[in-house]
Enzyme design. Structure first.
Site, PDB file in Angstrom:
ATOM      1  N   GLU A 220      81.101  29.461  25.349  1.00 14.58           N
ATOM      2  CA  GLU A 220      82.286  28.765  24.812  1.00 14.58           C
ATOM      3  C   GLU A 220      82.747  27.648  25.760  1.00 14.58           C
ATOM      4  O   GLU A 220      83.126  26.563  25.319  1.00 14.58           O
ATOM      5  CB  GLU A 220      83.421  29.765  24.595  1.00 14.58           C
ATOM      6  CG  GLU A 220      83.119  30.778  23.503  1.00 14.58           C
ATOM      7  CD  GLU A 220      84.098  31.928  23.541  1.00 14.58           C
ATOM      8  OE1 GLU A 220      85.165  31.802  22.930  1.00 14.58           O
ATOM      9  OE2 GLU A 220      83.812  32.950  24.190  1.00 14.58           O
TER      10      GLU A 220
ATOM     11  N   ASN B 129      85.098  -4.170  49.178  1.00 18.34           N
ATOM     12  CA  ASN B 129      84.634  -4.283  47.790  1.00 18.34           C
ATOM     13  C   ASN B 129      83.142  -3.979  47.649  1.00 18.34           C
ATOM     14  O   ASN B 129      82.727  -3.246  46.749  1.00 18.34           O
ATOM     15  CB  ASN B 129      84.945  -5.675  47.243  1.00 18.34           C
ATOM     16  CG  ASN B 129      86.441  -5.924  47.168  1.00 18.34           C
ATOM     17  OD1 ASN B 129      87.235  -4.993  47.333  1.00 18.34           O
ATOM     18  ND2 ASN B 129      86.832  -7.169  46.938  1.00 18.34           N
TER      19      ASN B 129
ATOM     20  N   GLN C 197      89.400   1.434  41.162  1.00 21.05           N
ATOM     21  CA  GLN C 197      89.539   2.657  41.962  1.00 21.05           C
ATOM     22  C   GLN C 197      89.624   3.895  41.064  1.00 21.05           C
ATOM     23  O   GLN C 197      89.370   5.013  41.502  1.00 21.05           O
ATOM     24  CB  GLN C 197      90.801   2.532  42.837  1.00 21.05           C
ATOM     25  CG  GLN C 197      91.069   3.710  43.730  1.00 21.05           C
ATOM     26  CD  GLN C 197      92.090   3.371  44.797  1.00 21.05           C
ATOM     27  OE1 GLN C 197      91.789   2.664  45.749  1.00 21.05           O
ATOM     28  NE2 GLN C 197      93.306   3.852  44.639  1.00 21.05           N
TER      29      GLN C 197
ATOM     30  N   SER D   6      87.197  42.200  27.088  1.00 21.61           N
ATOM     31  CA  SER D   6      88.573  41.968  26.660  1.00 21.61           C
ATOM     32  C   SER D   6      89.461  43.002  27.342  1.00 21.61           C
ATOM     33  O   SER D   6      89.060  44.154  27.515  1.00 21.61           O
ATOM     34  CB  SER D   6      88.677  42.113  25.142  1.00 21.61           C
ATOM     35  OG  SER D   6      90.005  42.413  24.770  1.00 21.61           O
TER      36      SER D   6
ATOM     37  N   SER E 129      93.556   6.422  47.666  1.00 18.68           N
ATOM     38  CA  SER E 129      92.488   7.129  46.957  1.00 18.68           C
ATOM     39  C   SER E 129      91.834   8.176  47.842  1.00 18.68           C
ATOM     40  O   SER E 129      90.898   8.848  47.433  1.00 18.68           O
ATOM     41  CB  SER E 129      91.428   6.128  46.475  1.00 18.68           C
ATOM     42  OG  SER E 129      90.953   5.354  47.557  1.00 18.68           O
TER      43      SER E 129
ATOM     44  N   THR F 227      69.525  25.107   7.253  1.00 15.42           N
ATOM     45  CA  THR F 227      70.141  23.795   7.038  1.00 15.42           C
ATOM     46  C   THR F 227      71.495  24.115   6.401  1.00 15.42           C
ATOM     47  O   THR F 227      71.595  25.089   5.634  1.00 15.42           O
ATOM     48  CB  THR F 227      69.312  22.893   6.103  1.00 15.42           C
ATOM     49  OG1 THR F 227      69.192  23.544   4.837  1.00 15.42           O
ATOM     50  CG2 THR F 227      67.914  22.615   6.665  1.00 15.42           C
ATOM     51  N   HIS F 228      72.495  23.362   6.735  1.00 12.46           N
ATOM     52  CA  HIS F 228      73.878  23.647   6.280  1.00 12.46           C
ATOM     53  C   HIS F 228      74.320  25.052   6.704  1.00 12.46           C
ATOM     54  O   HIS F 228      75.186  25.646   6.056  1.00 12.46           O
ATOM     55  CB  HIS F 228      74.016  23.537   4.757  1.00 12.46           C
ATOM     56  CG  HIS F 228      73.363  22.327   4.165  1.00 12.46           C
ATOM     57  ND1 HIS F 228      74.021  21.135   3.971  1.00 12.46           N
ATOM     58  CD2 HIS F 228      72.079  22.124   3.755  1.00 12.46           C
ATOM     59  CE1 HIS F 228      73.183  20.248   3.444  1.00 12.46           C
ATOM     60  NE2 HIS F 228      71.992  20.826   3.315  1.00 12.46           N
TER      61      HIS F 228
ATOM     62  N   LYS G  35      84.623  44.832  23.149  1.00 10.71           N
ATOM     63  CA  LYS G  35      84.262  43.410  23.143  1.00 10.71           C
ATOM     64  C   LYS G  35      83.355  42.996  24.298  1.00 10.71           C
ATOM     65  O   LYS G  35      83.497  43.444  25.431  1.00 10.71           O
ATOM     66  CB  LYS G  35      85.532  42.565  23.230  1.00 10.71           C
ATOM     67  CG  LYS G  35      86.407  42.682  22.006  1.00 10.71           C
ATOM     68  CD  LYS G  35      86.016  41.690  20.951  1.00 10.71           C
ATOM     69  CE  LYS G  35      86.639  40.359  21.300  1.00 10.71           C
ATOM     70  NZ  LYS G  35      86.575  39.418  20.207  1.00 10.71           N
TER      71      LYS G  35
HETATM   72  N1  ARG Z   1      89.697   2.367  47.530  1.00  9.11           N
HETATM   73  C1  ARG Z   1      89.193   1.184  46.933  1.00  9.11           C
HETATM   74  C2  ARG Z   1      88.438   1.518  45.632  1.00  9.11           C
HETATM   75  O1  ARG Z   1      88.118   2.617  45.450  1.00  9.11           O
HETATM   76  C3  ARG Z   1      88.296   0.469  47.862  1.00  9.11           C
HETATM   77  C4  ARG Z   1      88.188  -1.000  47.625  1.00  9.11           C
HETATM   78  C5  ARG Z   1      89.471  -1.668  48.016  1.00  9.11           C
HETATM   79  N2  ARG Z   1      89.358  -3.077  47.887  1.00  9.11           N
HETATM   80  C6  ARG Z   1      90.438  -3.876  47.863  1.00  9.11           C
HETATM   81  N3  ARG Z   1      90.212  -5.120  47.711  1.00  9.11           N
HETATM   82  N4  ARG Z   1      91.629  -3.393  47.939  1.00  9.11           N
HETATM   83  O2  ARG Z   1      88.202   0.685  44.802  1.00  9.11           O
END
Ligand code: ARG
Length: 463
Positions: free
Chosen positions: A295, A115, A327, A282, A28, A160-161, A288
């Site tokens: 948008e 964690n 993740q 444009s 990640s 309205t509408h 334009k």
């Molecule tokens: N890169 C992980 C996440 O974003 C970090 C936590 C990883 N924990 C694990 N038990 N592998 O969730």
């Protein structure tokens, strides 16, 4: 490329490194490096706490805290080499810390896990975003209030509408959005208050046997208190979902206003002139001037709401506690946050720059029999007619004007009296659009006096 050596952070029981595809799906770091500052702040707070509780020595903690600052400055200077083999920001930072300070780095992970670390980092990141959105919303609201103050008296058609309904004031229309963005602001603040509890110290899922001080780390990181349940602390992402839900509703409001600006700036409406700074040309049609910013703001709601739905789907089937599915939370939130901030800034710029075309607004306000309700109300008030009958008589007058190809005030008194004999010349007083809006003085109504009350209230609140 396949790494044949096992992972230095968790590879004790592994004989071989991961397959290249495993590494690609697992890592990640390409996106969670955006949480580097939060990760380092969390680790510095953790290190200080480990020393204060006697879990590590003061000198080790000092080395960790100092080394972490060096890592941060390397990242900020763009001198840091992120490694996919090290998976994520947590392990990249820790590995670099080990290069810098050696053995004491290995003690940093005492009494915590990735964690609770990732849950903490992500909360800190989302909290910063909530604060940024708070500021951006206030800036947009100030721009709207300034428009409302300038145009408290300007008349325009209310719809309205998307059919002409009754005249309203420009200021009233602007203040309608101030109310909407004001609720968005309160949603952002509610979410912030609710999410401000610290997961750090929940460890992998069950807490830890080390004598950690969770109050201390929570306080150091600006949280109100530690999360009270370690399983919950590491396994929910409702704080991110609340951010996305609030962002979705805000984006929906932005999108509706953007849609109005697209319509209003068209040659058919000519209600507003958007500035060159927020328009494009444009390449083929020289005449334009396109409202591209509006948008694109209108389109942003799709990806922001998509992020909300995507994370709901990720979370909905996960048993407690942490699963790697989680993740997938970050990219959705990062993308939604970036795009919401961009949309808010673009809308603020457009609102500051836009010029109401008061001549066209006024002409449009009076067309389409917009004061028919005022005429019916006059029949009720002056002739004591039941409203249903007044509605019918007014309908006949509208039909007469339509047949003649004119507006209601253009009918002569004689023509009016052909429909109802008791109508007198004072009816013309209520047929003008300025009189119409000025008469709507009920609380929250469109009268300039009421708009000014709301402008004053919001100016005080927004400072
Ligand atoms: N890169 C992980 C996440 O974003 C970090 C936590 C990883 N924990 C694990 N038990 N592998 O969730």
């Amino acid at each position: 490329m396949t790494d044949t050596t096992s992972n230095q952070m968790w590879g004790g029981r592994f004989a071989a490194g991961p397959d290249a595809i495993m590494e690609a799906i697992n890592a990640s770091i390409s996106f969670d490096k955006r949480m580097a500052a939060q990760d380092i702040a969390g680790s510095r707070a953790h290190a200080a706490m480990l020393a204060a509780t006697g879990i590590v020595s003061d000198s080790d903690a000092a080395a960790m805290r100092e080394g972490l600052l060096t890592v941060l400055s390397e990242i900020e200077a763009g001198e840091f080499t992120f490694s996919t083999a090290l998976e994520d920001i947590h392990m990249n930072v820790e590995a670099r810390l080990k290069d810098l300070i050696g053995a004491p780095a290995g003690r940093l992970h005492t009494g915590r896990s990735r964690n609770d670390q990732v849950a903490t980092d992500f909360r800190l990141w989302v909290r910063d975003q909530l604060d940024a959105v708070d500021q951006a919303l206030q800036a947009l609201m100030r721009a709207l209030v300034a428009q409302a103050e300038a145009g408290a008296d300007w008349v325009m058609p209310g719809f309205t509408h998307l059919q002409t309904a009754q005249p309203v004031t420009w200021g009233h229309h602007m203040m309608a959005y101030v109310e909407m963005f004001g609720r968005d602001l309160s949603r952002v603040r509610d979410a912030r208050a609710r999410m401000n509890e610290c997961p750090l110290g929940a460890a992998a899922l069950a807490g830890t046997s080390f004598p950690i001080d969770r109050e201390m780390t929570a306080k150091a990181l600006g949280f109100d208190r530690p999360c009270a349940n370690s399983l919950d602390a590491v396994s929910d992402r409702d704080f991110a979902l609340e951010f996305l839900a609030a962002a979705s509703i805000c984006a929906m409001h932005l999108s509706r206003f953007a849609e109005e600006l697209v319509i209003w700036s068209s040659a058919q409406f000519r209600f507003v002139a958007l500035s060159d700074r927020f328009s494009t040309g444009s390449s083929i049609m020289p005449q334009k001037k396109n409202p591209d910013a509006a948008e694109l703001i209108r389109a942003k709601v799709g990806r922001i709401f998509g992020a909300n739905v995507a994370l709901m789907m990720v979370m909905k089937g996960l048993p407690l506690a942490y699963s790697k599915d989680m993740q997938e939370d970050k990219e959705q939130v990062f993308d939604a946050a970036d795009n919401l901030m961009l949309a808010l800034a673009a809308m603020e710029g457009m609102v500051r720059d836009m010029a109401a075309r008061t001549d066209h607004l006024e002409a449009a306000a009076g067309s389409g029999f917009s004061t028919a309700t005022d005429l019916a109300d006059w029949l009720v008030r002056v002739l004591d007619m039941p409203f249903r009958e007044a509605h019918h008589v007014t309908g006949a007058l509208v039909a007469k004007a339509e047949a003649k190809g004119c507006d209601l005030p253009d009918l002569s008194l004689t023509e009016m009296q052909e429909v109802h004999g008791e109508i007198t010349a004072s009816v013309y007083d209520v047929l003008g659009v300025h009189n119409s809006v000025a008469s709507r003085v009920s609380y929250g109504g469109t009268a300039p006096t009421q708009v000014r009350v709301q402008v004053a209230r919001w100016k005080e609140r927004l400072g």
